[in-house]
Write an enzyme that holds these catalytic residues in place. Structure first.
Site, PDB file in Angstrom:
ATOM      1  CE  LYS A  10      -4.074  -2.038   2.272  1.00  0.00           C
ATOM      2  NZ  LYS A  10      -5.011  -1.887   3.412  1.00  0.00           N
ATOM      3  CE1 TYR A  50      -9.463  -2.703   0.294  1.00  0.00           C
ATOM      4  CE2 TYR A  50      -8.496  -0.873  -0.912  1.00  0.00           C
ATOM      5  CZ  TYR A  50      -8.360  -1.980  -0.088  1.00  0.00           C
ATOM      6  OH  TYR A  50      -7.119  -2.362   0.361  1.00  0.00           O
ATOM      7  CG  ASN A 113      -3.820  -2.253   6.923  1.00  0.00           C
ATOM      8  OD1 ASN A 113      -3.695  -1.899   5.764  1.00  0.00           O
ATOM      9  ND2 ASN A 113      -4.883  -2.898   7.352  1.00  0.00           N
ATOM     10  CG  HIS A 116      -5.583  -6.213  -0.504  1.00  0.00           C
ATOM     11  ND1 HIS A 116      -6.834  -6.207   0.073  1.00  0.00           N
ATOM     12  CD2 HIS A 116      -5.616  -7.149  -1.499  1.00  0.00           C
ATOM     13  CE1 HIS A 116      -7.600  -7.093  -0.562  1.00  0.00           C
ATOM     14  NE2 HIS A 116      -6.889  -7.678  -1.517  1.00  0.00           N
ATOM     15  CD  GLU A 127      -8.982  -9.110  -4.015  1.00  0.00           C
ATOM     16  OE1 GLU A 127      -9.853  -8.807  -3.188  1.00  0.00           O
ATOM     17  OE2 GLU A 127      -7.849  -9.509  -3.673  1.00  0.00           O
TER      18      GLU A 127
END
Ligand code: ADP
Ligand code: MG
Length: 139
Positions: A10, A50, A113, A116, A127
């Protein structure tokens, strides 16, 4: 069974220039990086990715964070890759993440965080197809 899962390093990771450190944890866990590309997600791409969280209060913040800086999209391969990578990632909230997991080591907060990972084999397939052509995945 050999599986493939989808991973994103991320924006908090690319911003801090720690993508190599995270890849080292991934590889040490026995996951092979069989495809990898750096991309700057568009607003539309992040919203679609998302979509399942669209009704959650953090959705706007999540989309804003995911489009703020580049990300690294990856396909990881291993025996039981989906569950294995979830274990290597650690809990969503780094405060609850186990020692040695990516989120325990690197995450800044529950939102930022660092990684993913797909939550099921079915979603992994969906995905992966959003970001990679079959011929760009070399196992
Ligand atoms: P995971 O990434 O562990 O599968 P979720 O699918 O529940 O977690 O949530 C997707 C992402 O949304 C998280 O990784 C995190 O970046 C963000 N997020 C989840 N819960 C919160 C929250 N309570 N506050 C802010 N951001 C959140
Ligand atoms: Mg999730």
């Amino acid at each position: 069974m050999t599986e493939r899962t989808f991973s994103i390093l991320k924006p908090d990771a690319t911003r801090r220039n720690i993508t190599g450190k995270i890849n080292a944890v991934i590889e040490e866990a026995g996951l092979r990086i069989v495809a990898q590309r750096r991309v700057h997600l568009t607003d539309a791409q992040a919203k679609k990715f998302y979509e399942v969280h669209a009704e959650r209060p953090f959705y706007g913040e999540l989309v804003a964070q995911m489009t703020a800086e580049p990300v690294v999209v990856q396909v990881l391969e291993a025996e039981g890759a989906v569950a294995k990578y979830r274990e290597v990632m650690g809990a969503t909230n780094p405060d609850n993440a186990a020692e040695g997991t990516i989120r325990k080591l690197f995450a800044l907060s529950i939102g930022e965080n660092s990684v993913h990972g797909s939550d099921s084999l079915e979603n992994a397939g969906i995905e992966i197809a959003q970001f990679f052509k079959d011929e760009d995945i070399v196992g």
